[in-house]
Write an enzyme that holds these catalytic residues in place. Sequence first.
Site, PDB file in Angstrom:
ATOM      1  N   ASP A 130     -64.002  -4.833  84.271  1.00  0.00           N
ATOM      2  CA  ASP A 130     -65.132  -5.507  83.648  1.00  0.00           C
ATOM      3  C   ASP A 130     -66.389  -5.150  84.439  1.00  0.00           C
ATOM      4  O   ASP A 130     -66.330  -4.541  85.503  1.00  0.00           O
ATOM      5  CB  ASP A 130     -64.899  -7.008  83.508  1.00  0.00           C
ATOM      6  CG  ASP A 130     -64.745  -7.708  84.825  1.00  0.00           C
ATOM      7  OD1 ASP A 130     -65.041  -7.097  85.858  1.00  0.00           O
ATOM      8  OD2 ASP A 130     -64.330  -8.875  84.826  1.00  0.00           O
ATOM      9  N   CYS A 184     -37.273 -12.316  81.594  1.00  0.00           N
ATOM     10  CA  CYS A 184     -37.995 -11.822  82.781  1.00  0.00           C
ATOM     11  C   CYS A 184     -37.079 -11.797  84.000  1.00  0.00           C
ATOM     12  O   CYS A 184     -36.028 -12.438  84.044  1.00  0.00           O
ATOM     13  CB  CYS A 184     -39.249 -12.653  83.054  1.00  0.00           C
ATOM     14  SG  CYS A 184     -38.980 -14.158  84.014  1.00  0.00           S
ATOM     15  N   CYS A 226     -35.579 -16.582  78.280  1.00  0.00           N
ATOM     16  CA  CYS A 226     -36.545 -15.592  78.774  1.00  0.00           C
ATOM     17  C   CYS A 226     -35.824 -14.403  79.407  1.00  0.00           C
ATOM     18  O   CYS A 226     -34.817 -14.563  80.094  1.00  0.00           O
ATOM     19  CB  CYS A 226     -37.480 -16.242  79.795  1.00  0.00           C
ATOM     20  SG  CYS A 226     -38.730 -15.120  80.458  1.00  0.00           S
ATOM     21  N   CYS A 282     -36.300 -15.318  85.467  1.00  0.00           N
ATOM     22  CA  CYS A 282     -35.329 -16.110  84.719  1.00  0.00           C
ATOM     23  C   CYS A 282     -33.926 -15.515  84.761  1.00  0.00           C
ATOM     24  O   CYS A 282     -32.935 -16.236  84.602  1.00  0.00           O
ATOM     25  CB  CYS A 282     -35.810 -16.308  83.286  1.00  0.00           C
ATOM     26  SG  CYS A 282     -37.237 -17.434  83.200  1.00  0.00           S
ATOM     27  N   GLY A 292     -68.758  -6.751  85.978  1.00  0.00           N
ATOM     28  CA  GLY A 292     -69.293  -7.525  87.095  1.00  0.00           C
ATOM     29  C   GLY A 292     -70.373  -8.494  86.664  1.00  0.00           C
ATOM     30  O   GLY A 292     -70.785  -9.348  87.447  1.00  0.00           O
ATOM     31  N   HIS A 297     -42.945 -14.587  85.776  1.00  0.00           N
ATOM     32  CA  HIS A 297     -42.547 -15.302  84.553  1.00  0.00           C
ATOM     33  C   HIS A 297     -43.745 -15.537  83.618  1.00  0.00           C
ATOM     34  O   HIS A 297     -43.669 -15.266  82.414  1.00  0.00           O
ATOM     35  CB  HIS A 297     -41.883 -16.634  84.875  1.00  0.00           C
ATOM     36  CG  HIS A 297     -41.657 -17.451  83.636  1.00  0.00           C
ATOM     37  ND1 HIS A 297     -40.615 -17.199  82.762  1.00  0.00           N
ATOM     38  CD2 HIS A 297     -42.390 -18.444  83.067  1.00  0.00           C
ATOM     39  CE1 HIS A 297     -40.709 -18.010  81.728  1.00  0.00           C
ATOM     40  NE2 HIS A 297     -41.776 -18.781  81.888  1.00  0.00           N
ATOM     41  N   ASP A 304     -57.742 -10.320  77.999  1.00  0.00           N
ATOM     42  CA  ASP A 304     -57.406 -10.390  79.422  1.00  0.00           C
ATOM     43  C   ASP A 304     -57.674 -11.804  79.884  1.00  0.00           C
ATOM     44  O   ASP A 304     -58.509 -12.508  79.299  1.00  0.00           O
ATOM     45  CB  ASP A 304     -58.261  -9.425  80.248  1.00  0.00           C
ATOM     46  CG  ASP A 304     -59.658  -9.970  80.441  1.00  0.00           C
ATOM     47  OD1 ASP A 304     -59.900 -10.624  81.475  1.00  0.00           O
ATOM     48  OD2 ASP A 304     -60.511  -9.770  79.555  1.00  0.00           O
TER      49      ASP A 304
END
Lengths: 415, 415
Positions: free
Chosen positions: B103, B352, B350, B355, B105, B381, B312
């Site tokens: 980004d 991930c 999940c 998990c 700034g 997670h 984002d």
Amino acid sequence: MTDSAASPAPADPFFTIGTRLDDRAGRTGTIHTPHGDITTPSFVAVGTKATVKAVLPESMRDLGAQSLLANAYHLYLQPGPDIVDEAGGLGRFMNWDGPTFTDSGGFQVMSLGVGFKKVLAMEAVGVRSDDVIAKGKERLATVDEDGVTFKSHLDGSRHRFTPEVSMGIQHQLGADIIFAFDELTTLMNTREYQERSVERTQAWAVRCIAEHEKLTAQRAHKPYQALFGVVQGAQYEDLRRQACRGLESIVGETGRGFDGYGIGGALEKQNLGTIVGWCTDELPEHKPRHLLGISEPDDFFVAVENGIDTFDCVNPSRVARNAAIYHPDGRFNINTSRFRRDFTPIDDECDCYTCRHYTRAYIHHLFKAKEMLASTLCTIHNERFTVRLVDDIRRSIDSGDYDAFKDETLGRFYR
Amino acid sequence: MTDSAASPAPADPFFTIGTRLDDRAGRTGTIHTPHGDITTPSFVAVGTKATVKAVLPESMRDLGAQSLLANAYHLYLQPGPDIVDEAGGLGRFMNWDGPTFTDSGGFQVMSLGVGFKKVLAMEAVGVRSDDVIAKGKERLATVDEDGVTFKSHLDGSRHRFTPEVSMGIQHQLGADIIFAFDELTTLMNTREYQERSVERTQAWAVRCIAEHEKLTAQRAHKPYQALFGVVQGAQYEDLRRQACRGLESIVGETGRGFDGYGIGGALEKQNLGTIVGWCTDELPEHKPRHLLGISEPDDFFVAVENGIDTFDCVNPSRVARNAAIYHPDGRFNINTSRFRRDFTPIDDECDCYTCRHYTRAYIHHLFKAKEMLASTLCTIHNERFTVRLVDDIRRSIDSGDYDAFKDETLGRFYR
């Protein structure tokens, strides 16, 4: 929860000796645990509270760690050993399927979170009398013949550890290798106190074996946990030898006795080899010997050639979190400004994850930016350095190049 | 250092549209960058200082993150964009070989580290006058027609950002997608100030394109960096539409204009869809649209069906470090004592890493023990939850099940 490694019987043999270091006490070997073998000499990485700080267990496996050591005192206070037991034991709780150790908590209940190096130096622990190890002005731990009463460093609550309590906690934690509950002394204690302390540690060792045998029978559905006795005796040859013979004489009802031995207590660096030598001279050759709290390169060599098989120490990870880096040419601090634009790895000969993927400039930036990944990357490197060094000592014994490897390594590191 | 992705020419097309969401503005698509494609809608994970806090980049890749966003303001102050440039650019510096964003700034120099949610709520940013956004009593940033003068939140030193400075920094950082330097306003600014601000951001956008074209030509050996304009205008429909048309009218010397658009500034949650809708109604359909700083499940759906392609937000990782967990049935805090003995995963559905390998009891313990691994595991997670949710929105558009998926997801999360 169940543990597929469950087996009531200990491995037989528990320890096998490989190559001997000519006429010295050093040797290679293999410790057989329910969660896998440990080839020795080996460095055991420390995960005090059931985590190697800042690092995933897969990273520890990738960097070659064979086994991890957690701390009974810390896990007793948080989360409590019953929770680790319910979780299926230490390894399952922390997602580590390899061998695990716990220490007895004896060191911590008496030093209360003061690190080993500080105890070595003594300045950090104000010894008030022969019967009390205190920190600052407050009496924090009191030793009597039966055990130790202490205050939690977390909330000041009062607790009591005895040999039976320590064994109970360590059986609940469920590590493959556990340690007898011993009394920590310091170099400032009198000779008379050291004598009384060795006798007390011997009496506690008898109680540890008895409790361990009882708990092993009660928990026969769990993997066998090997129990190591702990040798004290400070800088006194007669006390160290007496302590070793005393521990060896304890065989319990099963006749098995201790599965191995830990050498602990007050050790001055310059006497390390001598003191370890007295102990291994007395201890039975077919049982492994662990040196508690040591990780400097020169200490590894001195200890191995005097017959030590395994080591543990918090230092590689602790100093990593303060930006101190182990390198074959010595330790340096990556926080200093000369690394701002250094786009080389920490060590271009190192095979660790950190050195394969990151520059000194990036790691320097992470420390300056106070990013957690700084600790992660440096811990991975320092643990790899330490694990690999002891692994290379093992290989040098097997290949007959021990002395050349020692000269080259120490010549570079301390030049 | 060289970058194998180096190419002076932008991908053509930079963005391709896939499936359209019936008669609404939503669509799937693909953004083509020199470091790989981003299939959209997609959540861009935030690594403010060139690291997703507490997580290895391989973990981000494993959890499905397609791209990462870093912050020009933070990297300007530490380590400095010249160092990132010398390192081979942001991705190489941080060991991330996928697409990257920075980004401009602009948000940070005016809010000075105050998070987006706080700006939304306004209480956290004391707006002293129409010309100054200040924090507490001290005037920290001053906006004039040419740029912004501000004090570093690190050491109080004075700095100045202009459109040219921001472009210079972002070209040195070398991300695949960069943003024009815009003025942040708040809902507390007057209508008159918002009008002046939209004009100023438009004038700055003209200067950004000019500087961007100059730097792109100068650095033709580097991979092409796409430039996104940023739409401001607060809650005013006419200003938002004017801002969009203004940005679209800027084509620069090459005639290319902006490669995409970011929608930023003061947005009240209840007006999010309406405001986004005004913007995407005006913006060219064949260029991607990024919504800055949004990550709540209901906001994703509202934004996607109004034509947003990428998002984002720092929230999934920021709240993870405070033990707040995203779960299909809503958010909960794993620090509370009811999880002490909960030996189930955070979310048993999940996929991930966290998990698959850890229990709630273990993660609860890590927070109580103040262990860094707590942040690591919860960030993995929460980032997986967020990335997967936007991925599933994309798949639901492709499969024609968008409305059913939306009802089911929001019905569970907010029940």
